[in-house]
Design a protein around this motif. Structure first.
Motif, PDB file in Angstrom:
ATOM      1  N   ASN A  67      -3.208   8.609  -6.526  1.00 47.16           N
ATOM      2  CA  ASN A  67      -2.076   8.828  -5.121  1.00 47.16           C
ATOM      3  C   ASN A  67      -2.871   9.228  -4.025  1.00 47.16           C
ATOM      4  OD1 ASN A  67       0.069   8.100  -6.760  1.00 47.16           O
ATOM      5  ND2 ASN A  67       0.770  10.152  -7.096  1.00 47.16           N
ATOM      6  N   ARG A  68      -4.025   9.990  -4.144  1.00 52.66           N
ATOM      7  CA  ARG A  68      -4.914  10.225  -2.968  1.00 52.66           C
ATOM      8  C   ARG A  68      -5.410   9.175  -2.606  1.00 52.66           C
ATOM      9  NH1 ARG A  68      -5.652  14.968  -6.097  1.00 52.66           N
ATOM     10  NH2 ARG A  68      -7.775  14.464  -6.708  1.00 52.66           N
ATOM     11  N   MET A  69      -6.122   8.173  -3.466  1.00 52.26           N
ATOM     12  CA  MET A  69      -6.971   7.242  -3.121  1.00 52.26           C
ATOM     13  C   MET A  69      -5.931   6.041  -2.455  1.00 52.26           C
ATOM     14  SD  MET A  69      -8.605   4.156  -5.707  1.00 52.26           S
ATOM     15  CE  MET A  69      -7.086   3.729  -5.804  1.00 52.26           C
ATOM     16  N   ALA A  70      -4.781   6.002  -2.989  1.00 51.46           N
ATOM     17  CA  ALA A  70      -3.886   4.707  -2.293  1.00 51.46           C
ATOM     18  C   ALA A  70      -3.477   5.387  -0.877  1.00 51.46           C
ATOM     19  CB  ALA A  70      -2.418   4.984  -3.278  1.00 51.46           C
ATOM     20  N   GLU A  71      -3.477   6.905  -0.890  1.00 48.47           N
ATOM     21  CA  GLU A  71      -3.014   7.221   0.360  1.00 48.47           C
ATOM     22  C   GLU A  71      -4.143   7.039   1.385  1.00 48.47           C
ATOM     23  OE1 GLU A  71      -1.559  11.217   2.566  1.00 48.47           O
ATOM     24  OE2 GLU A  71      -1.537  11.192   0.483  1.00 48.47           O
ATOM     25  N   ALA A  72      -5.293   7.315   0.853  1.00 46.11           N
ATOM     26  CA  ALA A  72      -6.613   6.751   1.718  1.00 46.11           C
ATOM     27  C   ALA A  72      -6.662   5.625   2.279  1.00 46.11           C
ATOM     28  CB  ALA A  72      -7.865   7.419   0.923  1.00 46.11           C
ATOM     29  N   VAL A  73      -6.302   4.379   1.348  1.00 51.13           N
ATOM     30  CA  VAL A  73      -6.512   3.335   1.311  1.00 51.13           C
ATOM     31  C   VAL A  73      -5.291   2.786   2.365  1.00 51.13           C
ATOM     32  CG1 VAL A  73      -6.348   0.994   0.237  1.00 51.13           C
ATOM     33  CG2 VAL A  73      -7.573   2.638  -0.709  1.00 51.13           C
ATOM     34  N   TYR A  90       0.727  -1.153   0.056  1.00 51.35           N
ATOM     35  CA  TYR A  90      -0.013  -0.023  -0.140  1.00 51.35           C
ATOM     36  C   TYR A  90       0.868   1.283  -0.005  1.00 51.35           C
ATOM     37  CZ  TYR A  90      -3.691  -3.301   1.231  1.00 51.35           C
ATOM     38  OH  TYR A  90      -4.453  -4.501   1.242  1.00 51.35           O
ATOM     39  N   ASP A  91       2.188   1.301   0.123  1.00 47.95           N
ATOM     40  CA  ASP A  91       2.820   2.299  -0.006  1.00 47.95           C
ATOM     41  C   ASP A  91       3.513   2.602  -1.181  1.00 47.95           C
ATOM     42  OD1 ASP A  91       4.526   0.258  -0.115  1.00 47.95           O
ATOM     43  OD2 ASP A  91       6.196   0.940   1.154  1.00 47.95           O
ATOM     44  N   ARG A  92       3.120   2.088  -2.311  1.00 46.11           N
ATOM     45  CA  ARG A  92       3.538   2.511  -3.656  1.00 46.11           C
ATOM     46  C   ARG A  92       2.593   3.779  -4.102  1.00 46.11           C
ATOM     47  NH1 ARG A  92       6.131  -0.811  -7.190  1.00 46.11           N
ATOM     48  NH2 ARG A  92       6.124   1.411  -8.244  1.00 46.11           N
ATOM     49  N   ARG A  93       3.303   4.568  -4.920  1.00 45.79           N
ATOM     50  CA  ARG A  93       2.957   5.754  -5.695  1.00 45.79           C
ATOM     51  C   ARG A  93       3.172   5.829  -6.960  1.00 45.79           C
ATOM     52  NH1 ARG A  93       0.767   4.822  -1.396  1.00 45.79           N
ATOM     53  NH2 ARG A  93      -0.024   6.406   0.377  1.00 45.79           N
TER      54      ARG A  93
END
Length: 469
Positions: A236-242, A216-219
């Motif tokens: 990236n915002r979605m990934a950060e939220a996830v 989950y830390d990939r951007r």
């Protein structure tokens, strides 16, 4: 099939279709123009031949000099350097029984008079009355111009226009090869451009695949000022939220696991004592005083279990992000409610509660904030010596509970907010504590967007400060 391959394939089909239509139109128009030019040139040649024959040989007269006609076509035009390979001069005469007789005066072609006369002619609409027709023979295309004179003389002029079709075929091949060459270059260019443009999408797909596997830390590194760049930022915002949500769930799960483990441990001690005293009452003959002591201990431990279960339920409810109902309430009312609830424990240790406020108001859930003050006061009572005091003070955007007890070591100040954590476990159990009060307090103030700050020195006491925004 990859999306860039689909785009290249669809674009190629569309461009090829458009190129085919354009080429077909250009080829048709060019062929039409060449055909018109060939017709005009053939007509001009035929017009010259027939005009000279009419004027120079007096074909409009009543008699026709066949020898002169033959000599004209064989000699005169060749002497004037005018090549003649396709001229026919015949004379038609009607025989009996309706049959036509054709006498060749001059024929420099492979076509018979009957073949030439059997064609369907169209009037050229000129002053000489020349007619024409077109026909194909031996893979070639020809134009026949015909002029009728007196005494049944017919002059035919045949022009080979096969070159028009050959030129059209050559043009078609050239245009086809040019189109294919341009298409090949265009497809290669389009493929390279799409590969570059769609590279961020490929990176996005790879990153999404890694996230699906638990990374989950990939951007994605997309910084283009277009829709793909916006998609990358949104991803990236979605990934950060996830990632945050996943970490939150993991932490919550860890806390719950730790919580249940500690709860099981905390329940084990009173249950063991209750079971022991119950077995003693059932199996041994005790004096009334011993029986009363055993029953009193069982009663106290049952009350402790009840308090423990209530606090546990409160913690679980607060951890579910339930919506709070906050109202405007005065500090005076909050202090009064907390003071009444703590009256018994304050009286037992002869501790004075001093309330200081000047009409401040706060937006809080009254019941939950009262629980916070009760827990802080209870914690202060446990840390204080008999006969001391606790100060409950309100100011601009803050409430604090101050005691003058033994204080909290610096290294313990963060840990005491964890469930079931107790600095002095033996003293806490003797006073009926389970290490849930401050954990409950921390969760309540967090739900109120209020910060809890601890200022404490060992041997001097502690200040628990609730800082409102």
């Amino acid at each position: 099939m990859k999306i860039r391959t689909k785009i290249v394939l669809i674009s190629s089909i569309a461009v090829l279709t458009a190129a085919f239509l354009v080429n077909a139109m250009v080829l048709w128009m060019t062929s039409k123009s060449w055909s018109n030019e060939a017709y005009a040139q053939a007509y001009q040649n035929s017009f010259v031949v027939m005009s000279e024959a009419e004027e120079g040989l007096n074909l409009s007269g009543s008699e026709v000099d066949k020898a002169r006609l033959e000599y004209y076509f064989k000699t005169y035009r060749l002497e004037n350097n005018q090549r003649d390979f396709y001229t026919v001069c015949i004379q038609e005469d009607t025989e009996g029984e309706g049959r036509m007789h054709y006498e060749e005066i001059y024929n420099h072609t492979i076509f018979s008079p009957q073949k030439l006369m059997s064609q369907t002619y169209t009037d050229c609409e000129d002053k000489m009355g020349i007619m024409y027709c077109s026909f194909e023979y031996g893979g070639g295309k020809y134009l026949i111009f015909r002029k009728s004179f007196a005494q049944g003389v017919e002059i035919f002029r045949i022009e080979d226009v096969t070159y028009v079709q050959q030129q059209a075929e050559q043009l078609a091949v050239s245009m086809g090869l040019s189109t294919l060459g341009i298409m090949a270059v265009m497809v290669l260019f389009l493929y390279l451009i799409l590969k570059r443009l769609l590279k961020p999408l490929q990176e996005l797909n790879e990153t999404a695949g890694q996230m699906a596997e638990g990374v989950y830390d990939r951007r994605v590194e997309i910084h283009t000022p277009d829709e793909i760049g916006q998609l990358g930022e949104s991803f990236n915002r979605m990934a950060e939220a996830v990632e945050m949500r996943t970490h939150s769930l993991e932490e919550s799960e860890k806390r719950k696991t730790l919580f249940m483990g500690n709860l099981t441990h905390e329940l084990k001690t009173p249950m063991t004592a209750i079971s022991g005293y119950a077995q003693m009452l059932l199996s041994m003959k005790l004096t009334p005083e011993d029986q009363e002591e055993a029953l009193h201990y069982i009663y106290e431990e049952c009350n402790r279990l009840e308090r423990l279960s209530k606090k546990m339920m409160k913690l679980l409810e607060l951890d579910q992000d339930t919506e709070l109902t906050c109202i405007d309430i005065s500090a005076e009312r909050l202090f009064e409610a907390a003071g009444k609830a703590c009256q018994v424990i304050l009286k037992e240790k002869q501790i004075t509660l001093e309330c200081i406020q000047q009409g401040e108001h706060f937006q809080v859930d009254p019941d939950l904030m009262t629980d916070v003050l009760i827990n802080l006061i209870d914690n202060g009572v446990k840390a204080s010596e008999p006969g001391s005091k606790i100060i409950l003070r309100a100011g601009e955007n803050y409430i604090e509970v101050q005691d003058f007890g033994r204080g909290i070591p610096q290294e313990e100040q963060e840990k005491i907010l964890e469930p079931f954590y107790m600095i002095d476990k033996s003293r806490s159990r003797k006073s009926g504590g389970a290490g849930l009060g401050l954990a409950l307090t921390a969760m309540i103030v967090k739900r109120h967007n209020v910060s809890l700050r601890i200022e404490s020195k060992e041997g001097e006491g502690s200040r628990m400060i609730l800082q409102f925004v």
